[in-house]
Design a protein around this motif. Structure first.
Motif, mmCIF file in Angstrom:
data_model
loop_
_atom_site.group_PDB
_atom_site.id
_atom_site.type_symbol
_atom_site.label_atom_id
_atom_site.label_comp_id
_atom_site.label_asym_id
_atom_site.label_seq_id
_atom_site.Cartn_x
_atom_site.Cartn_y
_atom_site.Cartn_z
ATOM 1 N N UNK B 1 -21.176 -12.870 -25.781
ATOM 2 C CA UNK B 1 -21.440 -12.517 -24.377
ATOM 3 C C UNK B 1 -20.151 -12.313 -23.587
ATOM 4 N N UNK B 3 -17.842 -10.082 -23.388
ATOM 5 C CA UNK B 3 -17.583 -8.792 -22.785
ATOM 6 C C UNK B 3 -18.399 -8.594 -21.504
ATOM 7 N N UNK B 4 -19.679 -8.953 -21.611
ATOM 8 C CA UNK B 4 -20.553 -8.741 -20.456
ATOM 9 C C UNK B 4 -20.146 -9.636 -19.303
ATOM 10 N N UNK B 7 -17.492 -8.079 -17.303
ATOM 11 C CA UNK B 7 -18.067 -6.983 -16.509
ATOM 12 C C UNK B 7 -18.738 -7.564 -15.264
ATOM 13 N N UNK B 8 -19.440 -8.700 -15.459
ATOM 14 C CA UNK B 8 -20.178 -9.314 -14.354
ATOM 15 C C UNK B 8 -19.219 -9.693 -13.225
ATOM 16 N N UNK B 11 -18.298 -6.849 -10.965
ATOM 17 C CA UNK B 11 -19.306 -6.303 -10.074
ATOM 18 C C UNK B 11 -19.623 -7.172 -8.866
ATOM 19 N N UNK B 182 -27.819 -13.845 -9.269
ATOM 20 C CA UNK B 182 -28.203 -14.501 -10.509
ATOM 21 C C UNK B 182 -27.354 -15.756 -10.694
ATOM 22 N N UNK B 184 -25.236 -16.894 -12.840
ATOM 23 C CA UNK B 184 -23.800 -16.820 -13.120
ATOM 24 C C UNK B 184 -23.022 -16.403 -11.878
ATOM 25 N N UNK B 185 -23.635 -15.590 -11.027
ATOM 26 C CA UNK B 185 -22.966 -15.186 -9.785
ATOM 27 C C UNK B 185 -22.890 -16.366 -8.809
ATOM 28 N N UNK B 360 -27.575 -16.293 -20.014
ATOM 29 C CA UNK B 360 -26.644 -15.985 -18.931
ATOM 30 C C UNK B 360 -27.353 -16.129 -17.590
#
Lengths: 198, 406
Positions: B1, B3-4, B7-8, B11, B182, B184-185, B360
């Protein structure tokens, strides 16, 4: 900036599509499938993504209001389009293909074998793990489409239109457990950007 | 995970979120007082800190002790939040008797959740009247309302999205600063607000707490045993960094539906073991799952392998995935599969289910490969409880399961 609205057909992952697109620098938001065509056009979208949902497309004469509206968009909108899960099935039936109850439904991780990358699955050969959640499946792709990927349980995991940039995938590229899902969105963006230029 | 995740982070910008949201809150609340409903979890703590940035002393944090919190939790949360950098003075409202009475006699997940929600907001209403507040702040995040709106499950903190107007029903307005984020944010935002790791990385705990891990009928004894098992599972699994891990309790009553008689056969086929080594029972109480974007309040199959196979198969991930998928594909009414870890013959009427997943954003979840030896140790400890005779490990991803059981 590239603008790609996401058509919300009540699937719980529809929001994650918007999240994925935003993270890739795209302007995106959820739209109801009932959005009038003129209103959609006034947003100057570059493409459309349609999400999954809890409804079934098996009896086309009794589609829920949302799916009937989504089918209308599929027929009328001439932009690049990516249809996920139930709207992949809707895409198939809207163009004359067949969707039936799956012999073996798929939930959770599934190994997807790529037959033809067809641009949308570029770099994903020979196979990758995707997460799924579906009771129905496309059993016959419509004429003018060809199949890009399959799994052990399902013969049509991905398909594309032969001439237009219209794609359907049965799996969910937008969930975090589909590790390579972001590659699929990136590929779609490349296709959209190229479409913008021509 | 990895890489994603990177990216998160790209954003989501915590500083711009914070400045926009605090401005919105000031405009909305003006000079009025506002109650913040705290659970001690990362969502409500971060929501409260965002609101405090905006509103300062007009914010009154309260925590309702529902009786379904973990052993010693309300006091611990109050103490922890009192220290820097949160420095919040949380008032505890003790209401365990009222909550237990409100779910008495209810056995289905949705009814229990609705009764819980009713009591929860009734108490907030009383508190708001006492304090003269017209706003309640809560830590709702995106998956909460997405699941409620999609009909997957009734989250305790969702009203407007299901057509209940809190202003007319309860006399207050609800503010949800994190509604589009979400998990993780929220954690990223928490770190940005300088919350300690203990707070920003805190293990998630559902609003209705142990209620949704007490499958079926709620009794004092089930809740007591569950609190003990929760302590053991959390202590043993904390070092592994799984995103979520916990215990649930279910009664050893089994479905007698003849259509389920071939489940054992399917299980042995999927595992490639002779039928004599596989024994499957399907529990009578239902558990929540999600199949094809639809809520599926389905059955739970408990699979027992003979002692020797259990040692060999204990943690062959691929085989266990085949076992779970094989059963769930073939039996539409079964949503979840659990593997027996340990049992005590002639023991009490309860089973404990252990669950651990990686996720996640809680929208999908993979089963974590807890080492077999650790599971056996947990089983050994839990079986010291008189009323427990079996300990299982849930081997169902989401979908078709959910992270929690109800």
């Amino acid at each position: 900036m590239t603008i790609i609205p996401v058509v919300y057909v009540k699937g719980q992952y529809n929001h994650l599509i918007v999240r994925n697109l935003k993270e890739l620098g795209v302007e995106s938001k959820l739209l109801p499938p009932s959005v009038p065509l003129e209103q959609l056009e006034s947003m100057n979208p570059d493409a459309l993504v349609m999400g999954g949902g809890p409804q079934s497309v098996r009896s086309p004469n009794q589609l829920t209001g949302e799916l009937a509206d989504a089918a209308r968009l599929i027929r009328q909108v001439k932009l690049p389009m990516l249809c996920i899960c139930v709207t992949h099935q809707l895409l198939a039936t809207a163009f004359g293909g067949v969707t039936e109850a799956a012999q073996k439904p798929e939930f959770g991780p599934v190994e997807i074998s790529v037959i033809d990358e067809g641009r949308i699955l570029e770099g994903l050969k020979p196979s990758f793990t995707a997460w799924e959640s579906h009771n129905d499946e496309v059993v016959k792709a419509p004429e003018g489409f060809h199949v890009l990927a399959k799994s052990d349980n399902c013969a049509i995991e991905a398909m594309r239109h032969d001439d237009r940039d219209v794609f359907g995938v049965q799996f969910h590229p937008e969930v975090s457990h589909t590790l390579k899902g972001v590659d699929l969105f990136r590929n779609f963006l490349h296709i959209v950007e190229e479409h913008k230029r021509t | 995970m990895g890489k994603r995740l990177s990216v998160a982070v790209q954003g989501f910008h915590p500083s711009s979120f914070l400045s926009e949201e605090t401005a919105r809150l000031r405009e909305l609340v003006q000079e009025k007082k506002i109650i913040s409903a705290i659970s001690g979890g990362v969502d409500s703590t971060v929501a409260t800190m965002v609101a405090r940035e905006a509103l300062g002393d007009k914010l009154l944090p309260i925590m309702i002790d529902t009786g379904f919190l973990r052993a010693g939790e309300p006091e611990r949360v109050k103490e922890r939040l009192a220290t820097s950098p949160t420095s919040l003075t949380v008032r505890l409202v003790h209401a365990s008797g009222r909550f237990l009475a409100s779910v008495k006699g209810e056995t289905t997940a949705e009814e229990k959740r609705k009764k819980f929600r009713q009591t929860f907001y009734q108490i907030l209403k009383e508190e708001a009247e006492k304090e003269g507040c017209e706003f309640i702040l809560q830590g709702t995040i995106a998956p909460d309302w997405i699941e409620t709106q999609g009909g997957i499950k009734t989250q305790h903190n969702i009203l407007e999205q299901v057509g209940i107007d809190p202003a007319t029903t309860y006399g207050f307005k609800i503010i949800e600063p994190l509604a589009d984020l979400y998990k993780d944010q929220v954690r990223t935002l928490g770190r940005h607000l300088n919350l300690s790791n203990e707070l920003s990385e805190r293990q998630p705990f559902p609003g209705p707490g142990l209620l949704v891990r007490c499958i079926g009928n709620v009794t004092k004894e089930k809740i007591r045993v569950l609190k003990e098992a929760t302590k053991m599972v959390e202590t043993s699994l904390a070092p592994f960094n799984y995103e979520q891990y916990f215990a649930a309790v279910i009664e050893n009553r089994f479905a007698k539906d003849p259509s389920l008689e071939t489940v054992s056969e399917t299980a042995s086929e999927a595992l490639g073991l002779p039928e004599s080594e596989v024994h499957t029972e399907v529990f009578e109480d239902r558990v929540t799952g999600v199949k094809g974007d639809q809520r599926c309040y389905g059955l739970l199959a408990g699979v027992k392998l003979s002692e020797e196979s259990r040692e060999t198969y204990g943690w062959l991930q691929d085989r266990l995935r085949q076992l779970q998928a094989g059963i769930v594909e073939k039996f539409p009414d079964i949503t979840r599969v659990a593997l027996l870890v340990k049992e005590r013959r002639g023991g009490g009427p309860l089973s404990i289910l252990v669950r651990a997943v990686s996720t996640r954003d809680f929208m999908t979840a993979a089963v974590s490969p807890v080492p077999w030896k650790i599971l056996k140790d947990i089983g050994q400890q839990i079986l010291k409880e008189e009323s427990v005779s079996r300990v299982y490990y849930d081997i169902t991803p989401k979908p078709p399961g959910t992270v929690e059981f109800e």
